[in-house]
Write an enzyme that holds these catalytic residues in place. Structure first.
Site, PDB file in Angstrom:
ATOM      1  N   HIS A 192      -7.104  40.110 120.405  1.00 13.88           N
ATOM      2  CA  HIS A 192      -6.110  40.966 121.079  1.00 13.88           C
ATOM      3  C   HIS A 192      -6.342  40.976 122.589  1.00 13.88           C
ATOM      4  O   HIS A 192      -6.308  42.016 123.248  1.00 13.88           O
ATOM      5  CB  HIS A 192      -6.102  42.380 120.499  1.00 13.88           C
ATOM      6  CG  HIS A 192      -5.412  42.460 119.165  1.00 13.88           C
ATOM      7  ND1 HIS A 192      -4.498  43.433 118.849  1.00 13.88           N
ATOM      8  CD2 HIS A 192      -5.466  41.650 118.082  1.00 13.88           C
ATOM      9  CE1 HIS A 192      -4.043  43.234 117.616  1.00 13.88           C
ATOM     10  NE2 HIS A 192      -4.624  42.145 117.135  1.00 13.88           N
TER      11      HIS A 192
ATOM     12  N   HIS B 197      -0.680  34.832 109.390  1.00 13.01           N
ATOM     13  CA  HIS B 197       0.546  35.272 110.082  1.00 13.01           C
ATOM     14  C   HIS B 197       0.827  34.458 111.337  1.00 13.01           C
ATOM     15  O   HIS B 197      -0.083  34.035 112.054  1.00 13.01           O
ATOM     16  CB  HIS B 197       0.538  36.780 110.357  1.00 13.01           C
ATOM     17  CG  HIS B 197      -0.503  37.278 111.314  1.00 13.01           C
ATOM     18  ND1 HIS B 197      -0.323  37.279 112.675  1.00 13.01           N
ATOM     19  CD2 HIS B 197      -1.710  37.855 111.104  1.00 13.01           C
ATOM     20  CE1 HIS B 197      -1.375  37.829 113.270  1.00 13.01           C
ATOM     21  NE2 HIS B 197      -2.239  38.174 112.334  1.00 13.01           N
TER      22      HIS B 197
ATOM     23  N   GLU C  39       3.283  40.465 111.386  1.00 14.41           N
ATOM     24  CA  GLU C  39       2.085  41.139 110.880  1.00 14.41           C
ATOM     25  C   GLU C  39       1.583  42.174 111.870  1.00 14.41           C
ATOM     26  O   GLU C  39       1.155  43.267 111.479  1.00 14.41           O
ATOM     27  CB  GLU C  39       0.988  40.096 110.599  1.00 14.41           C
ATOM     28  CG  GLU C  39      -0.242  40.652 109.886  1.00 14.41           C
ATOM     29  CD  GLU C  39      -1.355  41.141 110.816  1.00 14.41           C
ATOM     30  OE1 GLU C  39      -2.357  41.672 110.306  1.00 14.41           O
ATOM     31  OE2 GLU C  39      -1.214  41.011 112.054  1.00 14.41           O
ATOM     32  N   GLU C  40       1.638  41.841 113.152  1.00 13.64           N
ATOM     33  CA  GLU C  40       1.035  42.695 114.174  1.00 13.64           C
ATOM     34  C   GLU C  40       1.756  44.025 114.367  1.00 13.64           C
ATOM     35  O   GLU C  40       1.242  44.917 115.037  1.00 13.64           O
ATOM     36  CB  GLU C  40       0.972  41.951 115.518  1.00 13.64           C
ATOM     37  CG  GLU C  40       0.053  40.735 115.526  1.00 13.64           C
ATOM     38  CD  GLU C  40      -1.425  41.081 115.448  1.00 13.64           C
ATOM     39  OE1 GLU C  40      -1.761  42.278 115.372  1.00 13.64           O
ATOM     40  OE2 GLU C  40      -2.248  40.155 115.451  1.00 13.64           O
TER      41      GLU C  40
ATOM     42  N   ASP D 120      -5.528  34.821 116.660  1.00 14.26           N
ATOM     43  CA  ASP D 120      -4.977  35.861 115.792  1.00 14.26           C
ATOM     44  C   ASP D 120      -3.455  35.689 115.751  1.00 14.26           C
ATOM     45  O   ASP D 120      -2.766  36.209 116.605  1.00 14.26           O
ATOM     46  CB  ASP D 120      -5.370  37.235 116.330  1.00 14.26           C
ATOM     47  CG  ASP D 120      -4.967  38.384 115.443  1.00 14.26           C
ATOM     48  OD1 ASP D 120      -4.441  38.140 114.342  1.00 14.26           O
ATOM     49  OD2 ASP D 120      -5.172  39.539 115.860  1.00 14.26           O
TER      50      ASP D 120
ATOM     51  N   ASP E 178      -7.248  35.488 108.089  1.00  5.71           N
ATOM     52  CA  ASP E 178      -6.995  36.084 109.403  1.00  5.71           C
ATOM     53  C   ASP E 178      -8.270  35.998 110.225  1.00  5.71           C
ATOM     54  O   ASP E 178      -9.281  35.444 109.777  1.00  5.71           O
ATOM     55  CB  ASP E 178      -6.547  37.543 109.212  1.00  5.71           C
ATOM     56  CG  ASP E 178      -5.630  38.048 110.312  1.00  5.71           C
ATOM     57  OD1 ASP E 178      -5.813  37.654 111.497  1.00  5.71           O
ATOM     58  OD2 ASP E 178      -4.720  38.850 110.025  1.00  5.71           O
TER      59      ASP E 178
END
Length: 361
Positions: free
Chosen positions: A325, A68, A214-215, A182, A237
């Site tokens: 994250h 992504h 995606e998130e 990510d 991922d």
């Protein structure tokens, strides 16, 4: 300073690109630049996902590799009369990693630097100081003295706000530190798998995909899979690295440098057993290291792709990554390169008969 080779230059461009969910244009253009030389056709769907098609056998099965494009970040929601910026998180954030961190506000007039702030602890009661500051009590300070000045900078509600961090090769040059691993590492894997297939007679049609949003709910995976209608799919991922102090193997199994992670289970799907076994058998055959993991929470684009149409055998292959994250995450270059090698070797074997056997056994 480490001299960047061609791979590191690509990884730097991908991770430096600014693109939270719904704002994927910049990373999409970087991915397009690097994947186009290895694709027969590159298109973008209506949600902003990039789809690069590489035909081996035009009558063969369709194989989808999805990383992504979007990264976690923030969105401007309001500017107060003193020029402080209120924001909405986009993607999952842990409050402890946010305060005093530098951000970039992407405006129509150019980038604006800001820092995430809150009330200083010095003026808080002792019991409040012991607690984490809630996100709703944070703000972004861009150095504006008023709403009007912030507006003159170009800041407007709806602007994306991206973590600021410089791509870094660490002293151990296998260790790479950057924002947005990510999931720009997944985009890089998709690029390099298509590159690995240059000049080979793969018995299928391969789609290297950079999905959007995606998130915030695996959204681009859903739209791109509906367009492609794949027979087999891989989501690539980041995964959780469980090799830092305080983490037990009961909590996370992944270790940086031990190979790509084969995800058995997460909150979005149970991995397809036939495909999982085929991938691990291929890895064993070629001496490619891998490791298993299972996660009670979280998910990847496989969660949306495997529910497309009549169902798609899907597997998530991830890279053990520390500090996801947050403003900066760390991964191991060998894991990335072994993931590329593994997926390319698998694709070379996925002819119509093999896919049928995987699907219906």
């Amino acid at each position: 300073m480490t001299q960047l080779d061609d791979t590191l230059k690509m990884l730097k461009e991908l991770t430096d690109a600014k693109g939270i969910s719904g704002n994927e244009r910049e990373p999409r253009e970087v991915m397009k630049k690097y994947i186009s030389p290895h694709a027969d056709e590159v298109i973008t769907d209506g949600l902003g996902s990039l789809i690069a098609k590489k035909t081996g056998d035009a009558n063969g099965p369709k194989i989808m590799i999805a990383g992504h494009l979007d990264e976690v970040g923030f969105m401007v929601t309001n500017i107060d009369d003193k020029g402080f910026i209120r924001f909405q998180t986009v993607g999952g954030w842990w409050p402890q990693v946010m305060l005093a961190q530098r951000v970039t506000i992407v405006t129509s007039k150019g980038d604006v630097t800001g820092i995430i702030g809150s009330k200083p602890p010095h003026i808080l009661p002792a019991d409040v100081r012991k607690k984490s500051v809630e996100i709703k009590d944070m703000f972004i300070d861009a150095g504006a003295s008023s709403r009007e000045e912030a507006t003159e900078f170009g800041v407007r509600p709806g602007d994306q706000v991206v973590p600021y961090f410089e791509f870094s090769v660490m002293k151990n040059e296998k260790m790479l530190l950057a924002k947005a691993w990510d999931n720009r590492i997944g985009c890089a894997i998709a690029i390099d798998v298509l590159k690995q297939l240059d000049g080979t007679n793969h018995p299928n049609i391969v789609y290297g995909v950079g999905t959007a949003q995606e998130e915030v709910g695996l959204r681009g995976a859903r739209t791109s899979a509906q367009l492609i209608k794949p027979d087999i799919a891989f989501a690539v991922d980041v995964g959780v690295a469980g090799d830092t102090p305080g983490i037990t193997e009961r909590e996370a199994l992944g270790k940086m440098g031990d190979g790509p992670q084969i995800i058995l289970y997460d909150a979005s799907m149970v991995s397809h057993k036939g495909l999982r076994d085929f991938v691990t058998d291929t890895a064993d055959e070629h001496g490619i290291p891998y490791q298993f993991d299972a996660l009670a929470g979280g998910g990847t684009d496989s969660g949306a792709i495997h529910l497309t149409a009549n169902g798609v055998p899907a597997l998530s292959i991830t890279i053990a990554t520390r500090y996801i994250h947050s403003h900066a995450a760390m991964l191991h270059r060998d894991d990335y390169e072994n993931a590329v090698k593994l997926i390319a070797e698998v694709i070379k074997k996925l002819d119509r008969e093999t896919v049928s056997k995987i699907t219906f056994d």
